[in-house]
Motif scaffolding. Sequence first.
Motif, PDB file in Angstrom:
ATOM      1  N   LEU A  10       0.817  -1.206   0.000  1.00  0.00           N
ATOM      2  CA  LEU A  10       0.000   0.000   0.000  1.00  0.00           C
ATOM      3  C   LEU A  10       0.853   1.259   0.000  1.00  0.00           C
ATOM      4  O   LEU A  10       0.473   2.277  -0.575  1.00  0.00           O
ATOM      5  N   GLN A  11       2.012   1.182   0.634  1.00  0.00           N
ATOM      6  CA  GLN A  11       2.864   2.361   0.780  1.00  0.00           C
ATOM      7  C   GLN A  11       3.886   2.504  -0.347  1.00  0.00           C
ATOM      8  O   GLN A  11       4.702   3.426  -0.320  1.00  0.00           O
ATOM      9  N   ALA A  12       3.847   1.613  -1.338  1.00  0.00           N
ATOM     10  CA  ALA A  12       4.773   1.714  -2.473  1.00  0.00           C
ATOM     11  C   ALA A  12       4.637   3.086  -3.122  1.00  0.00           C
ATOM     12  O   ALA A  12       3.532   3.584  -3.326  1.00  0.00           O
ATOM     13  N   ARG A  13       5.770   3.681  -3.476  1.00  0.00           N
ATOM     14  CA  ARG A  13       5.760   5.046  -4.012  1.00  0.00           C
ATOM     15  C   ARG A  13       5.877   5.109  -5.531  1.00  0.00           C
ATOM     16  O   ARG A  13       5.653   6.161  -6.131  1.00  0.00           O
ATOM     17  N   ASN A  14       6.250   4.011  -6.160  1.00  0.00           N
ATOM     18  CA  ASN A  14       6.375   4.011  -7.614  1.00  0.00           C
ATOM     19  C   ASN A  14       6.257   2.574  -8.118  1.00  0.00           C
ATOM     20  O   ASN A  14       6.125   1.639  -7.330  1.00  0.00           O
TER      21      ASN A  14
END
Length: 237
Positions: A10-14
């Motif tokens: 969920l917290q993946a940025r790219n």
Amino acid sequence: MLPGGYSAVLQARNRDEFRDEVVRFTQQLGFETVSAVTMIDHGRGKCDLIMVDNTPTSYAQTYGDAASGKRDPVLQHCRRQTVPIIWNQDTYVAHGVGDLWEQQAQFGYRTGIAMALHLPEGKHFLLGVDRDQPLPADPHELQRVVADLQLFAVHAQEAAMRLLLPVAQQPERPALTPRELEALRWTMEGKTAWEVGAVLGISERTAVLHINNAMHKLQCVNKHQAVLKALRLGLID
């Protein structure tokens, strides 16, 4: 906070971070390969496919062959159903396409689990994991693996829609105030409204007001749902 891989994806940025988290979760679950496909159906046979996977290079061209896809019983199941499919050689033989299994088995695709989430506005998310070794013989253990994968798929599709879709097709991001975002961040850490107020130097009543305002703007019914949606939209991390 969500455990392990669920919160991490969920917290993946790219896109690269998203792929890393999908592959990491898959391998921790005991599968070598994974495909996560985001599909946008425009109607009249037109659709966009965005694939994140770790398919072996030697198998990549065959894997993406459209003609084989139309014959593949696992893919056809996912296009029509939301119930996960647990597949092996028998699945392909039963549909008269044992040759497809023979072909993919050479690259480690001997058995696996696949599922699809069919969303509004013609959006779909497919997740499939594969391995060379048989799946667990214990039905309870196999059920747990399927359940873990289903829960992960829900969180992965939230991240995929945020990271992989064109900006014009992404959901609108509500404008939350800095205080509302801070209140959600501390709520995500498991703090009560009283503790949030103490951390931010405000009263418990004011902390509750900020959390309620955030819930309203995010169109959520409780603070936990609001935290998840804020994570999905990239408002907090």
